[in-house]
Each structure stands twice: as C-alpha cells, then as structure tokens.
Design a protein around this motif. Structure first.
Motif, PDB file in Angstrom:
ATOM      1  N   MET A   1       0.853  -1.183   0.000  1.00  0.00           N
ATOM      2  CA  MET A   1       0.000   0.000   0.000  1.00  0.00           C
ATOM      3  C   MET A   1       0.891   1.236   0.000  1.00  0.00           C
ATOM      4  SD  MET A   1      -2.620   1.237   2.982  1.00  0.00           S
ATOM      5  CE  MET A   1      -3.585   2.702   2.798  1.00  0.00           C
TER       6      MET A   1
ATOM      7  N   ASN B   1      -3.896   9.639   3.605  1.00  0.00           N
ATOM      8  CA  ASN B   1      -3.418   8.738   4.656  1.00  0.00           C
ATOM      9  C   ASN B   1      -2.401   9.441   5.549  1.00  0.00           C
ATOM     10  OD1 ASN B   1      -4.984   6.548   3.946  1.00  0.00           O
ATOM     11  ND2 ASN B   1      -3.439   5.658   2.622  1.00  0.00           N
TER      12      ASN B   1
ATOM     13  N   GLU C   1     -12.075   3.045   7.624  1.00  0.00           N
ATOM     14  CA  GLU C   1     -11.594   2.068   6.642  1.00  0.00           C
ATOM     15  C   GLU C   1     -10.098   2.253   6.377  1.00  0.00           C
ATOM     16  OE1 GLU C   1     -12.282   1.273   1.938  1.00  0.00           O
ATOM     17  OE2 GLU C   1     -14.071   1.706   3.145  1.00  0.00           O
ATOM     18  N   ARG C   2      -9.662   3.484   6.228  1.00  0.00           N
ATOM     19  CA  ARG C   2      -8.248   3.756   5.967  1.00  0.00           C
ATOM     20  C   ARG C   2      -7.387   3.374   7.174  1.00  0.00           C
ATOM     21  NH1 ARG C   2      -6.497   7.446   1.832  1.00  0.00           N
ATOM     22  NH2 ARG C   2      -8.143   7.803   0.316  1.00  0.00           N
TER      23      ARG C   2
ATOM     24  N   LYS D   1      -8.082   1.128   9.486  1.00  0.00           N
ATOM     25  CA  LYS D   1      -8.084  -0.340   9.561  1.00  0.00           C
ATOM     26  C   LYS D   1      -7.084  -0.932   8.573  1.00  0.00           C
ATOM     27  CE  LYS D   1      -9.862  -4.441  10.678  1.00  0.00           C
ATOM     28  NZ  LYS D   1      -8.722  -5.275  10.988  1.00  0.00           N
ATOM     29  N   LYS D   2      -7.057  -0.403   7.356  1.00  0.00           N
ATOM     30  CA  LYS D   2      -6.126  -0.885   6.329  1.00  0.00           C
ATOM     31  C   LYS D   2      -4.677  -0.663   6.777  1.00  0.00           C
ATOM     32  CE  LYS D   2      -8.092  -0.647   2.059  1.00  0.00           C
ATOM     33  NZ  LYS D   2      -8.439  -0.026   0.793  1.00  0.00           N
TER      34      LYS D   2
ATOM     35  N   ASP E   1      -3.846  -3.159   9.512  1.00  0.00           N
ATOM     36  CA  ASP E   1      -3.652  -4.500   8.950  1.00  0.00           C
ATOM     37  C   ASP E   1      -2.301  -4.653   8.262  1.00  0.00           C
ATOM     38  OD1 ASP E   1      -6.157  -5.200   9.878  1.00  0.00           O
ATOM     39  OD2 ASP E   1      -7.144  -5.042   7.914  1.00  0.00           O
TER      40      ASP E   1
END
Length: 147
Positions: free
Chosen positions: A1, A7, A38-39, A41-42, A45
């Motif tokens: 990513m 971000n 969502e960002r 969490k990504k 991860d």
C-alpha cells in the motif's frame, strides 16, 4: 500500500492525538468518518499503524531519574543479556545498536542508590556508560512522509 496525502493527514492526526474520534479526524482531513475508519483499519492491517499507547510521566509517579545506559557486552554475554533485559522493570526502551556499544537502554529510577544498584546488575554483562537525562528536547516527533 502506498500512502497517499490523505493517509498521511490521518497519520498526522493520530500521531498528534491517538484518541481523536474518526469523526474529528474526518472533519480535519475532509472525508467521512467511515472512510477514516476504513483507511485506519487498512493501515493497521498492513502494520503501518503498529499500536496505541498511553504515555506516563515517570516523574509524576515517583521516579526521580531517567537515564540512558549503553552496554558494550563482554564476549559471549550479549545473548544472555538480551534475555535478562526483558526482566528489568526499570527499562522502558531498549535498542540493539551498531558501533562500540551493543545496547542502549532508557531507564527510570527512584534515585541515585537505585541507579547504583541497577548498574551493579548490568556490569556482569559488559561495560556500561550512563548519561542522566535532564530534559526532552524532542518528544514523540511524528513520522513524516519521505521527501
């Protein structure tokens, strides 16, 4: 990513205050709360965001000294030290480093006697050097995008 500017803005917010709500971060960066979630969490991860923690003032809870202690391990003593250091309550950060020394530790201590006692436990593993921390010049500076 690859991290886009959005971000990085989210990371800047979280590094400034990890307790900000997703809604507040969204207001600051210009996207919705679910999009922020969502960002985040990504990034969690993928290991970009590693953890969240509370910073406690050692001085306010009774410690009088903070010190940086380096160790140049004796032959054959580095591996035993790497196991032993995990048992010391005084150590709040420990790094294995390059150069003449092998280890640098950030420690908190009650007083000079406690420092002496702690160093006595270390000298079986190697030569030590101690610097007393007087104050922070930079504390928790955020990680910024590469230029």
């Amino acid at each position: 990513m690859s991290l886009d500017q959005l971000n990085w803005k989210i990371l800047k917010c979280l590094q400034g205050n990890a307790r900000l709500s997703n809604a507040e971060i969204g207001r600051q960066v210009g996207i919705s709360s679910p999009a922020v979630s969502e960002r985040i969490k990504k990034m969690e991860d993928l290991g970009i965001i590693q953890d969240y923690h509370t910073s406690v003032s050692p001085f306010e809870v009774g410690y009088q000294l903070k010190a940086l202690i380096t160790i140049r391990a004796f032959m054959g003593m580095l591996k035993p030290f790497l196991e032993k250091v995990k048992t010391f309550d005084e150590v709040i950060n420990c790094y294995r480093i390059t150069g003449n020394e092998n280890i640098v530790m950030e420690v908190v201590l009650k007083n000079q006697k406690h420092l002496e006692f702690f160093i006595d436990q270390l000298i079986v593993y190697g030569e030590t050097k101690t610097q007393i921390v007087l104050s922070h010049v930079i504390k928790h500076n955020p990680v910024k995008p590469l230029k």
